[in-house]
Design an enzyme around this catalytic site. Structure first.
Site, mmCIF file in Angstrom:
data_model
loop_
_atom_site.group_PDB
_atom_site.id
_atom_site.type_symbol
_atom_site.label_atom_id
_atom_site.label_comp_id
_atom_site.label_asym_id
_atom_site.label_seq_id
_atom_site.Cartn_x
_atom_site.Cartn_y
_atom_site.Cartn_z
ATOM 1 N N GLY A 1 2.238 1.385 6.290
ATOM 2 C CA GLY A 1 0.997 1.100 5.571
ATOM 3 C C GLY A 1 0.199 -0.010 6.233
ATOM 4 O O GLY A 1 0.761 -0.991 6.718
ATOM 5 N N HIS B 1 3.778 3.080 -2.159
ATOM 6 C CA HIS B 1 4.856 3.774 -1.440
ATOM 7 C C HIS B 1 4.707 5.282 -1.675
ATOM 8 O O HIS B 1 4.926 6.083 -0.763
ATOM 9 C CB HIS B 1 6.229 3.363 -1.977
ATOM 10 C CG HIS B 1 6.616 1.941 -1.704
ATOM 11 N ND1 HIS B 1 6.744 1.010 -2.690
ATOM 12 C CD2 HIS B 1 6.916 1.305 -0.550
ATOM 13 C CE1 HIS B 1 7.124 -0.150 -2.164
ATOM 14 N NE2 HIS B 1 7.220 -0.008 -0.862
ATOM 15 N N GLY C 1 12.561 -1.189 -1.224
ATOM 16 C CA GLY C 1 12.901 -0.865 -2.612
ATOM 17 C C GLY C 1 11.797 -1.320 -3.551
ATOM 18 O O GLY C 1 10.754 -1.799 -3.102
ATOM 19 N N ALA C 2 12.023 -1.145 -4.868
ATOM 20 C CA ALA C 2 11.014 -1.424 -5.902
ATOM 21 C C ALA C 2 9.767 -0.578 -5.620
ATOM 22 O O ALA C 2 8.651 -1.103 -5.528
ATOM 23 C CB ALA C 2 10.683 -2.919 -5.983
ATOM 24 N N LEU C 3 9.982 0.708 -5.466
ATOM 25 C CA LEU C 3 8.891 1.599 -5.049
ATOM 26 C C LEU C 3 7.782 1.644 -6.096
ATOM 27 O O LEU C 3 8.027 1.603 -7.297
ATOM 28 C CB LEU C 3 9.428 3.016 -4.799
ATOM 29 C CG LEU C 3 10.499 3.139 -3.713
ATOM 30 C CD1 LEU C 3 10.699 4.611 -3.341
ATOM 31 C CD2 LEU C 3 10.176 2.326 -2.468
ATOM 32 N N HIS C 4 6.552 1.719 -5.585
ATOM 33 C CA HIS C 4 5.370 1.752 -6.449
ATOM 34 C C HIS C 4 4.414 2.822 -5.938
ATOM 35 O O HIS C 4 4.718 3.541 -4.980
ATOM 36 C CB HIS C 4 4.722 0.370 -6.534
ATOM 37 C CG HIS C 4 4.531 -0.305 -5.193
ATOM 38 N ND1 HIS C 4 3.775 0.254 -4.185
ATOM 39 C CD2 HIS C 4 5.008 -1.483 -4.709
ATOM 40 C CE1 HIS C 4 3.781 -0.569 -3.147
ATOM 41 N NE2 HIS C 4 4.528 -1.623 -3.425
#
Ligand SMILES: Nc1ncnc2c1ncn2[C@@H]1O[C@H](COP(=O)(O)OP(=O)(O)OP(=O)(O)O)[C@@H](O)[C@H]1O
Ligand SMILES: CC(C)(CO)[C@@H](O)C(=O)[O-]
Ligand code: BAL
Length: 296
Positions: free
Chosen positions: A146, A39, A33-36
């Site tokens: 990643g 991502h 979560g807390a995608l940036h």
């Protein structure tokens, strides 16, 4: 088609069964979560190479500091995943993922206690168990990891091979900010620019180490000392936890830097612990540095 969001594993299952029946390719990206923006790059890569793209969002509690709360906004994450090309998002929570009778963990021996897990002993076991569970659920054609998280990406690949799971693990280059060299990371998102610049010193010191090796130095002690010296001069609010040259398969420290190997660093300010590394597998990666996706 708007993104389909399933708020539990149970709700996603019927749709997944339908998807497998179509025979179309599925790419998956598993997140806390807390995608940036990083991502986003991973999701775009999955979407570009597959007919369907599944993103999972769940702050896997067994890989996080016990009792910590991972800050994220699920609705924002779903919208961002859709924007980057996902067509399915699956989210879940601790109640569903870790019922009181939960018992199964991926055990990869000593290698799962080295690098980042020499600092947080539970990290790799938790990350790999988490990733393997999502891959088992989604049964993707390919799952994307990643290279910011070198140990996780390599250990998941190892686990998929050893557990005979029919899924291609694809490694996406580390996404870094061009001005500082810092990898984009949820954990660093609240740091002001001057402290990000300090964190970026890790990447520059790693690059110094790589160039030294490229110029013919293979003695791990000499390389570690050079990286350490540069870092010590640059760090003001962070301290070095380790600098290591490690075997790319077992992650055990080596005496000589011979391909393939990992040059890895951990620093901490007591609250934030930051890991960064170069996974050098080929002559080209040694000569030119591993591929990076640069963010302006
Ligand atoms: N900067 C990055 N470059 C490449 N891949 C990344 C980057 N950041 C995250 N990813 C990948 O996205 C996937 C999900 O990562 P995750 O949700 O843990 O994000 P994160 O930013 O790494 O979080 P944290 O900062 O808490 O470690 C992993 O495969 C991870 O390697
Ligand atoms: C793959 C993962 C979602 C497993 O919990 C996590 O380790 C992550 O986001 O890197
Ligand atoms: N992607 C890194 C996993 C973690 O932060 O625990």
């Amino acid at each position: 088609m708007p993104v389909e969001h399933y708020t539990s594993v149970a709700k996603a299952r019927p749709r997944l069964r339908e998807l497998w029946g179509t025979g179309r390719s599925i790419g998956s990206v598993h997140t806390l979560g807390a995608l940036h923006v990083a991502h986003g790059e991973v999701i775009k890569r999955a979407a570009g190479e597959n007919d369907h793209t599944i993103v999972t969002v769940y702050p896997n509690k067994i890989q996080l500091f016990p009792g910590s709360v991972y800050q994220y906004d699920l609705e924002e994450d779903v919208a961002f995943a859709e924007h980057c090309g996902a067509d399915i998002v699956i989210s879940s929570d601790d109640t569903e993922m870790y019922p009181p009778d939960y018992a199964t963990y991926v055990d990869q021996g000593d290698r799962a206690h080295r690098l980042n897990s020499s600092v947080f002993d539970y990290a790799s076991r938790g990350q790999v168990t988490g990733a393997i569970r999502w891959i088992s659920l989604c049964r993707p054609t390919a799952s994307y990891f990643g290279m910011k998280d070198i140990e996780q990406s390599l250990l998941v690949q190892r686990a998929v091979k050893d557990l005979l799971i029919d899924c291609d693990i694809r490694h996406v280059p580390c996404v870094r900010y061009r001005d500082t060299g810092v990898p984009v990371s949820s954990r660093l998102r609240f740091l002001p620019l001057e402290r990000l610049t300090e964190v970026g010193a890790v990447y520059h010191a790693l690059e110094t180490g790589r160039r030294l090796i490229c110029d013919g130095e293979t003695n791990a002690t000499v390389i570690v000392d050079a990286v350490r010296e540069q870092l010590e001069a640059a760090l003001t609010t962070f301290q070095i936890l380790y600098v290591t040259v490690a075997d790319a398969e077992t992650f055990a420290p080596v005496d000589r830097a011979e391909l393939p190997f990992i040059l890895h660093v951990a620093i901490t300010d007591g609250t934030i612990t930051h890991f960064d590394g170069l996974c050098l597998r080929t002559e080209q990666e040694l000569a030119e540095s591993p591929e990076v996706i640069w963010i302006p």
